[in-house]
Design a protein around this motif. Structure first.
Motif, short mmCIF file in Angstrom:
data_model
loop_
_atom_site.label_atom_id
_atom_site.label_comp_id
_atom_site.label_asym_id
_atom_site.label_seq_id
_atom_site.Cartn_x
_atom_site.Cartn_y
_atom_site.Cartn_z
N GLY A 1 3.28 0.82 -4.58
CA GLY A 1 1.99 0.18 -4.77
C GLY A 1 2.13 -1.30 -5.04
O GLY A 1 1.35 -2.12 -4.54
N TRP B 1 3.02 0.98 1.76
CA TRP B 1 2.20 2.14 2.14
C TRP B 1 3.09 3.33 2.50
O TRP B 1 2.79 4.47 2.14
N ILE C 1 4.32 4.88 -0.73
CA ILE C 1 3.28 5.65 -1.42
C ILE C 1 3.02 6.96 -0.69
O ILE C 1 2.87 8.01 -1.31
#
Length: 136
Positions: free
Chosen positions: A52, A92, A95
């Motif tokens: 993040g 991304w 995550i």
């Protein structure tokens, strides 16, 4: 996916660090570079939190690059934005896919202490009494 996220993050952060002028863009790029390397050592929630952070740093690099390119018309700041896009994509990926990744092996972890009834204080006390604790 783990290798792709790390390589994309390193490439994007490296590109941004190379072409960025000194200032926030260089600092963020160096933090992203270190964070991309730290992905190798982290696992679980810490790795997702770092993902993040990398996504946020990547978006910040994109914003800085677009703003500076529109103000100065510097084409190299568009490369900073490109690097930031790669860092954001890497974040991304982390995550999204990191729960399925394996962590580092436990080869170099500290061994768990055995249940030894004799503590180090007992050993020092035996030495004070003149006893040799290695002969027990």
């Amino acid at each position: 996916m783990k290798g792709r996220a790390i390589v994309v993050g390193l490439a994007g952060a490296g590109l941004a660090a190379l072409v960025a002028d000194s200032g926030w863009s260089r600092a963020l790029a160096l933090v992203a570079l270190a964070g991309s390397l730290a992905l190798l050592a982290l696992s679980g929630t810490a790795r997702r939190a770092l993902g993040g952070l990398l996504a946020a740093i990547g978006l910040a690099l994109v914003a800085i690059g677009v703003y500076a390119a529109s103000a100065d018309a510097a084409p190299k700041m568009l490369l900073v934005s490109l690097g930031g896009t790669a860092v954001a994509y890497s974040g991304w990926l982390v995550i999204r896919h990191s729960p399925a990744w394996t962590g580092m092996s436990s080869t170099y972890d500290r061994p768990t202490p055995t249940a030894d009834p004799e503590t180090s204080k007992d050993i020092w006390d035996a030495l004070d009494r003149g006893e040799d604790p290695t002969t027990r």
